[in-house]
Write an enzyme that holds these catalytic residues in place. Sequence first.
Site, short mmCIF file in Angstrom:
data_model
loop_
_atom_site.label_atom_id
_atom_site.label_comp_id
_atom_site.label_asym_id
_atom_site.label_seq_id
_atom_site.Cartn_x
_atom_site.Cartn_y
_atom_site.Cartn_z
N TYR A 41 -41.73 37.39 2.18
CA TYR A 41 -41.61 36.85 0.83
C TYR A 41 -42.64 37.54 -0.06
O TYR A 41 -43.81 37.15 -0.13
CB TYR A 41 -41.84 35.34 0.82
CG TYR A 41 -40.88 34.53 1.64
CD1 TYR A 41 -39.68 35.07 2.09
CD2 TYR A 41 -41.17 33.21 2.00
CE1 TYR A 41 -38.80 34.32 2.85
CE2 TYR A 41 -40.29 32.46 2.75
CZ TYR A 41 -39.11 33.02 3.18
OH TYR A 41 -38.24 32.28 3.95
N ARG B 295 -29.37 36.54 -6.29
CA ARG B 295 -28.18 35.75 -6.59
C ARG B 295 -27.10 36.58 -7.29
O ARG B 295 -25.92 36.16 -7.31
CB ARG B 295 -28.56 34.54 -7.44
CG ARG B 295 -29.35 33.50 -6.64
CD ARG B 295 -29.87 32.38 -7.50
NE ARG B 295 -30.92 32.84 -8.42
CZ ARG B 295 -31.61 32.05 -9.23
NH1 ARG B 295 -31.34 30.75 -9.26
NH2 ARG B 295 -32.54 32.54 -10.02
N GLN C 221 -41.29 21.78 -11.58
CA GLN C 221 -40.28 21.80 -10.53
C GLN C 221 -40.76 21.09 -9.27
O GLN C 221 -39.99 20.38 -8.61
CB GLN C 221 -39.90 23.24 -10.21
CG GLN C 221 -39.15 23.95 -11.31
CD GLN C 221 -38.86 25.41 -10.99
OE1 GLN C 221 -39.27 25.94 -9.96
NE2 GLN C 221 -38.17 26.09 -11.90
#
Length: 340
Positions: A57, A241, A299
Amino acid sequence: MDMRQLGNSDVKVTPIILGTWAIGGLMWGRTDEKDSIEAIDKSIELGVTTLDTAPIYGCGLSEEIVGRAIAGRRDRVQILTKFGVNWETDEGTAHGGIIGIDGRKVPVCRNGSRKRIIHECEQSLRRLRTDYIDLYQHHWPDPATPIEETFTALEKLLQEGKIRAVGVSNYTPELMSEARRHVPLASVQPPYSMINRGIEENVLPFCRKHDVGVIVYSPMQRGLLTGKIGVDQVFPPADHRSREPFFKPENRRQVNDFLEKIRPIAEAHNATLGHVAIQWVRRQPGVTAALVGARNARQAEENACALDLKLSDAEWREIDRHLAGVKLDLSRPAGSENQR
């Protein structure tokens, strides 16, 4: 916050786990370190003390940010990280590539060899600024390395106290069975959401039978189940995405139509569609915890509030009735890999 035990291990995790894939930046566009640390701070403040990361990541960046964020409070958090997806060398099994922030493709390889595991563990401990990892997970199976070699190396790390428990990610029941012959398996981390239900056929039954914890990732289907992604939204090339089949325009249209049908249920409880998506996976038999990402404090707070949502059986049945009408085309274009 109630803690959940992972299988037969002595590691306990929160029912919602903070996922830090997006914090690493790669495949999500750029990241903001200040926002990322505030997301971790807010999660811990609200009782979400389990943090999941991985070297890949951000090519180490996510682990480094987590390490900086938890400085001085290691005893308050549970650190879950991974190994086996390598961008530093070409040794191992080709795993496609990740799209860097500059738009270029970075080649990566799966490598579950003993030498690589020992090296990666030391690097993760350094980046995380800790002397032990609570759960060390094989990120993706490596067909070029015998299972025995991988898991006997993990047994060594267990004996040395560098890791407390062993987990896997993206493993089949057959591979989990083989792994369990060499070392106790605390958990598996598969993808799972209302619209991505492949693990119901064999992974969840296997884990229920053998007491293997299940930490599901992408319960909000990478944002699609929040209802905030329109059919016309364009993702930049650096955002994975843009290549994911769930985000094909027709699939988005179907999902958004479904979400509009169940929106009144969420609003009746002052909840978001994201809360419904998280709680839907958490209530499935065999699921231990849901891994949810956050890139800022807002979030993180919204994710933690999902635990407050309580729907009636009748409301869940209505949601499932509408869900049954969603039929997505998930064929993947050639050359588009799932790199998580």
